[in-house]
Design a protein around this motif. Structure first.
Motif, PDB file in Angstrom:
ATOM      1  N   UNK A 708      52.099 -38.695  30.627  1.00 41.20           N
ATOM      2  CA  UNK A 708      50.849 -38.173  31.156  1.00 41.20           C
ATOM      3  C   UNK A 708      50.264 -37.135  30.201  1.00 41.20           C
ATOM      4  N   UNK A 709      49.022 -37.384  29.752  1.00 40.91           N
ATOM      5  CA  UNK A 709      48.313 -36.467  28.862  1.00 40.91           C
ATOM      6  C   UNK A 709      47.207 -35.774  29.651  1.00 40.91           C
ATOM      7  N   UNK A 710      47.143 -34.448  29.549  1.00 38.71           N
ATOM      8  CA  UNK A 710      46.059 -33.704  30.188  1.00 38.71           C
ATOM      9  C   UNK A 710      44.779 -33.942  29.402  1.00 38.71           C
ATOM     10  N   UNK A 711      43.796 -34.602  30.018  1.00 36.86           N
ATOM     11  CA  UNK A 711      42.559 -34.974  29.325  1.00 36.86           C
ATOM     12  C   UNK A 711      41.357 -34.165  29.780  1.00 36.86           C
ATOM     13  N   UNK A 712      41.469 -33.478  30.914  1.00 36.21           N
ATOM     14  CA  UNK A 712      40.361 -32.670  31.406  1.00 36.21           C
ATOM     15  C   UNK A 712      40.883 -31.531  32.239  1.00 36.21           C
ATOM     16  N   UNK A 713      40.225 -30.374  32.170  1.00 33.99           N
ATOM     17  CA  UNK A 713      40.692 -29.228  32.944  1.00 33.99           C
ATOM     18  C   UNK A 713      39.571 -28.216  33.136  1.00 33.99           C
ATOM     19  N   UNK A 714      39.390 -27.773  34.383  1.00 32.24           N
ATOM     20  CA  UNK A 714      38.520 -26.651  34.716  1.00 32.24           C
ATOM     21  C   UNK A 714      39.270 -25.812  35.739  1.00 32.24           C
ATOM     22  N   UNK A 715      39.548 -24.548  35.388  1.00 31.44           N
ATOM     23  CA  UNK A 715      40.415 -23.751  36.251  1.00 31.44           C
ATOM     24  C   UNK A 715      39.632 -22.736  37.086  1.00 31.44           C
ATOM     25  N   UNK A 716      38.445 -23.138  37.535  1.00 30.28           N
ATOM     26  CA  UNK A 716      37.674 -22.282  38.424  1.00 30.28           C
ATOM     27  C   UNK A 716      37.247 -23.096  39.643  1.00 30.28           C
ATOM     28  N   UNK A 717      36.760 -22.392  40.674  1.00 35.46           N
ATOM     29  CA  UNK A 717      36.426 -23.059  41.942  1.00 35.46           C
ATOM     30  C   UNK A 717      35.253 -24.003  41.770  1.00 35.46           C
ATOM     31  N   UNK A 718      35.381 -25.164  42.388  1.00 35.54           N
ATOM     32  CA  UNK A 718      34.371 -26.206  42.302  1.00 35.54           C
ATOM     33  C   UNK A 718      34.197 -26.855  43.664  1.00 35.54           C
ATOM     34  N   UNK A 720      34.285 -30.180  45.859  1.00 36.80           N
ATOM     35  CA  UNK A 720      35.003 -31.454  45.787  1.00 36.80           C
ATOM     36  C   UNK A 720      34.019 -32.608  45.649  1.00 36.80           C
ATOM     37  N   UNK A 721      34.233 -33.525  44.702  1.00 39.06           N
ATOM     38  CA  UNK A 721      33.311 -34.660  44.568  1.00 39.06           C
ATOM     39  C   UNK A 721      33.404 -35.579  45.783  1.00 39.06           C
ATOM     40  N   UNK A 722      32.246 -36.008  46.267  1.00 45.97           N
ATOM     41  CA  UNK A 722      32.221 -36.911  47.429  1.00 45.97           C
ATOM     42  C   UNK A 722      31.550 -38.243  47.106  1.00 45.97           C
ATOM     43  N   UNK A 723      30.985 -38.365  45.901  1.00 45.71           N
ATOM     44  CA  UNK A 723      30.367 -39.620  45.480  1.00 45.71           C
ATOM     45  C   UNK A 723      30.867 -39.972  44.087  1.00 45.71           C
ATOM     46  N   UNK A 724      30.651 -41.230  43.700  1.00 45.14           N
ATOM     47  CA  UNK A 724      31.069 -41.662  42.367  1.00 45.14           C
ATOM     48  C   UNK A 724      30.335 -40.884  41.280  1.00 45.14           C
ATOM     49  N   UNK A 725      29.051 -40.606  41.482  1.00 45.67           N
ATOM     50  CA  UNK A 725      28.295 -39.849  40.481  1.00 45.67           C
ATOM     51  C   UNK A 725      28.869 -38.454  40.306  1.00 45.67           C
ATOM     52  N   UNK A 726      29.196 -37.804  41.423  1.00 42.91           N
ATOM     53  CA  UNK A 726      29.791 -36.463  41.330  1.00 42.91           C
ATOM     54  C   UNK A 726      31.141 -36.526  40.635  1.00 42.91           C
ATOM     55  N   UNK A 727      31.920 -37.562  40.931  1.00 37.94           N
ATOM     56  CA  UNK A 727      33.220 -37.711  40.280  1.00 37.94           C
ATOM     57  C   UNK A 727      33.060 -37.805  38.763  1.00 37.94           C
ATOM     58  N   UNK A 728      32.164 -38.689  38.314  1.00 32.36           N
ATOM     59  CA  UNK A 728      32.023 -38.879  36.865  1.00 32.36           C
ATOM     60  C   UNK A 728      31.415 -37.658  36.183  1.00 32.36           C
ATOM     61  N   UNK A 729      30.589 -36.904  36.904  1.00 31.55           N
ATOM     62  CA  UNK A 729      30.083 -35.646  36.341  1.00 31.55           C
ATOM     63  C   UNK A 729      31.238 -34.679  36.076  1.00 31.55           C
ATOM     64  N   UNK A 730      32.126 -34.516  37.068  1.00 32.07           N
ATOM     65  CA  UNK A 730      33.259 -33.610  36.894  1.00 32.07           C
ATOM     66  C   UNK A 730      34.221 -34.119  35.828  1.00 32.07           C
ATOM     67  N   UNK A 731      34.406 -35.448  35.767  1.00 31.54           N
ATOM     68  CA  UNK A 731      35.272 -35.996  34.719  1.00 31.54           C
ATOM     69  C   UNK A 731      34.738 -35.612  33.339  1.00 31.54           C
ATOM     70  N   UNK A 732      33.429 -35.775  33.140  1.00 30.51           N
ATOM     71  CA  UNK A 732      32.822 -35.453  31.847  1.00 30.51           C
ATOM     72  C   UNK A 732      32.922 -33.958  31.555  1.00 30.51           C
ATOM     73  N   UNK A 733      32.592 -33.131  32.545  1.00 29.51           N
ATOM     74  CA  UNK A 733      32.630 -31.687  32.331  1.00 29.51           C
ATOM     75  C   UNK A 733      34.055 -31.192  32.102  1.00 29.51           C
ATOM     76  N   UNK A 734      35.016 -31.778  32.804  1.00 33.38           N
ATOM     77  CA  UNK A 734      36.408 -31.375  32.620  1.00 33.38           C
ATOM     78  C   UNK A 734      36.904 -31.665  31.221  1.00 33.38           C
ATOM     79  N   UNK A 735      36.530 -32.819  30.694  1.00 35.21           N
ATOM     80  CA  UNK A 735      36.946 -33.163  29.332  1.00 35.21           C
ATOM     81  C   UNK A 735      36.288 -32.245  28.310  1.00 35.21           C
ATOM     82  N   UNK A 736      35.010 -31.937  28.538  1.00 35.99           N
ATOM     83  CA  UNK A 736      34.315 -31.028  27.626  1.00 35.99           C
ATOM     84  C   UNK A 736      34.941 -29.640  27.665  1.00 35.99           C
TER      85      UNK A 736
END
Length: 743
Positions: A708-718, A720-736
């Motif tokens: 398992x490789x850590x590919x994305x991380x944000x360690x502040x309060x967010x 919770x994603x409830x839609x696919x669009x919100x999920x992919x937004x967080x995925x992109x931001x976490x990787x950045x």
């Protein structure tokens, strides 16, 4: 500029970076809140739109959106089609290739009484069944289950699953019912090999196809003879064919598009992306060119209308060419065509160390299957030297209908909190390569509930640790508070979900790896009753092939980290991703789903649609062409081995939940990884080989397949994603955020 000025400039740049970081955090939080407000607004529009006197214009004014936006959310408020209008079938995203034989449907039978599976427990606990072979690591033992996957049988009534309670405000949908094996001699006749159909080593060498690489955004064209910039006009098919073949020899047969995605240039004008692709593929052609209609037994004529990686095929006399997306192999990530071409060169060199006759074919799936076929034993007297038998069409159909692929699940409130303390993405490196060392071979043995019940507990355990695929009645223990473990059929074609409610009972099919995981998971064993099953003898049909690909992957990864030239490092990274695609999609080709044939016909006078093939349906209509689809069923494919694909997929899904890491903690105990080793309520999503959680996973990473490789991380309060669009937004931001070190 001197050194002092340069150093001062770096310090100033760091200051700008530090000013940007807190603003980015604020922006992320604001965007999360704004997205939730958008969702509340849309939900309110849908709710109010159900009122019989609702008007689209009043809703639009109150919501601050356009009337079109309201009608999109509440179609009943828009203009209605006349009652006589034909219903239009929505296009599908299935790959398209030719197959001919219809399949035999699985027959409905009465659900048999079940036989309880033995209490395997967890390693070191009472009730653990010893593995029939040597080896002490639990994770490795779980990975020996490699059941089956593919061909589609018509779903026949099996035992109904207990439905989950519907979400408030939703309309309950009927779950898909999985097929069963007919009772008695009818079902026993399924357990045979297809006559005169074997996977054998080829006695020929594939013909190499000359290829070029084209960026349609910049016009840069690269091939063996050099690099030029060409004028592509609007980048239509005619523009590309004209420009390319005015520059390169006619023996070039493959044009890879590295950037630009010209087939999406009119996407805004279509509801479905596939319609835009079909329109582009069917655009005007230069004089003398036409859509390819035939090209030998091993090639498919016509276009593949895929929404993101289409394949167009044309011919001019005896000259043939394809336009393909390099995205089939890897995401070029902004690489220029010269670097992409170098990646293909490095890929070929890495594979040639293991296959003297390697030829890179049009797609990674074709390449993977061809390379595998060249690992089939050929030495006289060697086991399986005569080839691997292909199972009956009925068994292949059963596996197609009952064995899914990767786990995709978004877990939303109230199962998880509306606010989370962080966002972490842990992705398994080259995961499928971890699960290819043992597979089922030959014709499976049927194990009915009665036959299973008659065995000793040790014999039952041995069967459950064999390559296998089981129809089971599952009971989730009371008090269970973590994610679901076993897939169950959900509404929709080939859809799956993962029941998790304590006390729930349902019937499903699952691979041996997952059944074992359910029985011996690290938290609490689930109740499993065996209703029916398929058990294969153990073999290693994929091991040699996968080991060679792993070696190529590791050598390219090493080059990408240590080569002195940046272009070579980038090319090696892309080539290593191509090796991953060869294995991933190569395994998928064994599944041999019933293929869909696509085609298009030119409209006649006054837009009249000419006849389309029997059994086909229209999937798209433009001003000049109509596109159609037809289910071709199953062909007599000598490389159809859904048992191998399903086994790998089952083992990979089980490893998402719990798997060994090959390391030990300070006390000398094996370190485990997976969702079940994170706190309840912390898992936010699964995506094939990745886990998304609100808690940072602390698992060792050594760069080996399955780690398992850590590919994305944000360690502040967010939020919770409830839609696919919100999920992919967080995925992109976490990787950045992880890449920037801002976490």
């Amino acid at each position: 500029m001197d050194n002092k000025t340069y150093t001062a400039g770096l310090a100033e740049l760091r200051g700008v970076r530090d000013e940007i970081k807190p603003l980015e955090r604020q922006l992320m939080k604001l965007k999360s809140e704004l997205d939730k407000l958008y969702a509340r607004r849309d939900q309110k529009i849908v709710s109010l739109g159900g009122f019989e006197k609702a008007k689209a214009d009043r809703l639009a004014t109150s919501a601050g959106v356009s009337v079109i936006d309201v009608v999109t959310l509440v179609p009943s408020l828009g203009p209605q089609a006349p009652a006589s209008a034909p219903a239009e079938a929505a296009p599908t995203d299935q790959p398209t290739e030719d197959h001919t034989e219809p399949q035999t449907a699985a027959q409905p039978i009465k659900e048999p009484p079940g036989a309880p599976a033995p209490a395997l427990g967890t390693p070191g606990q009472p009730g653990t069944v010893a593995h029939p072979q040597t080896g002490s690591d639990e994770g490795e033992r779980q990975e020996q289950q490699l059941p089956a996957e593919d061909p589609a049988a018509e779903p026949a009534p099996a035992a109904p699953a207990s439905p989950a309670p519907p979400e408030p405000g939703t309309v309950p949908q009927q779950e898909r019912v999985l097929p069963s094996i007919p009772a008695g001699e009818t079902g026993d006749r399924w357990f045979r090999a297809e006559p005169n159909l074997m996977s054998t080593r080829p006695n020929f060498v594939q013909a190499a196809r000359q290829m070029v690489f084209l960026d349609t955004a910049t016009g840069v064209l690269v091939w063996q003879g050099g690099q030029v910039t060409v004028d592509l006009g609007r980048a239509g098919v005619a523009d590309i064919l004209t420009a390319v073949y005015a520059t390169v020899p006619a023996d070039v047969e493959r044009i890879y598009i590295t950037a630009g995605d010209p087939w999406h240039q009119n996407a805004a004008g279509h509801q479905w992306l596939k319609d835009a692709v079909a329109e582009w593929l069917n655009g005007p052609l230069p004089e003398g060119w036409r859509v390819e209609s035939s090209r030998g037994k091993d090639r498919q004529a016509g276009h593949l209308v895929h929404p993101r990686n289409p394949v167009g095929r044309w011919q001019r006399g005896d000259q043939h060419t394809e336009i393909r997306s390099v995205g089939e192999w890897f995401d070029p990530a902004g690489a220029d065509p010269a670097t992409v071409r170098e990646a293909f060169v490095l890929l070929w060199k890495a594979l040639r160390r293991h296959w003297d006759d390697v030829v890179l074919m049009g797609s990674p799936s074709q390449t993977g299957r061809d390379l595998w076929s060249r690992t089939i034993p050929s030495k006289t007297g060697a086991k399986w030297a005569d080839g691997f038998p292909v199972m009956s069409q009925e068994i292949r159909g059963l596996l197609h209908a009952t064995a899914g692929q990767g786990r995709t699940e978004l877990i939303t409130p109230p199962r998880v909190p509306e606010k989370i303390p962080g966002w972490y993405e842990a992705d398994r490196t080259f995961a499928y390569a971890k699960h290819t060392w043992s597979s089922g071979v030959g014709v499976p043995q049927r194990v009915t509930a009665a036959a299973f019940a008659a065995l000793s507990e040790k014999e039952q355990g041995n069967l459950l640790f064999s390559p296998s695929h089981w129809q089971v009645r599952v009971t989730i223990p009371q008090g269970w508070n973590h994610v679901g473990l076993l897939p169950a059929p959900a509404p929709g074609e080939r859809s799956w979900h993962y029941p998790y409610e304590g006390g729930r009972t349902f019937v499903t099919w699952a691979g041996g790896a997952e059944v074992n995981l359910a029985l011996r998971n690290p938290l609490q064993p689930w109740g499993i009753e065996i209703l029916d099953g398929l058990v294969w003898q153990k073999g290693e049909p994929l091991k040699g092939w996968a080991n060679k690909l792993k070696d190529a992957w590791q050598s390219l990864r090493a080059m990408s980290g240590h080569h002195g030239d940046e272009q070579q490092r980038q090319a090696a990274r892309l080539a290593s991703r191509a090796v991953r695609s060869i294995l991933l999609y190569g395994i998928g080709t064994f599944a041999q789903r019933p293929r869909i044939t696509t085609g298009s016909v030119e409209l006649g006078a006054d837009g009249e649609v000419p006849e389309i093939p029997d059994g086909a349906r229209l999937t798209g209509l433009t001003d000049t062409h109509a596109t159609w689809e037809r289910d071709g069923g199953f062909a007599r494919d000598p490389y159809a081995h859904p048992e191998w694909a399903a086994g790998v997929w089952s083992a990979a899904r089980a490893a998402l939940l719990s798997a060994g890491t090959g390391t030990k903690d300070a006390a000398g105990k094996p370190v485990k990884a997976g969702a079940l080793h994170l706190p309840p309520g912390s898992i936010l999503a699964f995506r094939t080989d990745a886990i998304y959680s609100s808690v940072r996973p602390d698992w060792p990473y050594q760069g080996e397949p399955g780690d398992y490789l850590l590919k994305g991380a944000m360690d502040w309060e967010l939020g919770t994603p409830t839609t696919e669009d919100e999920f992919y937004d967080l995925q992109r931001l976490g990787r950045q955020a992880l890449e920037a070190g801002d976490q």
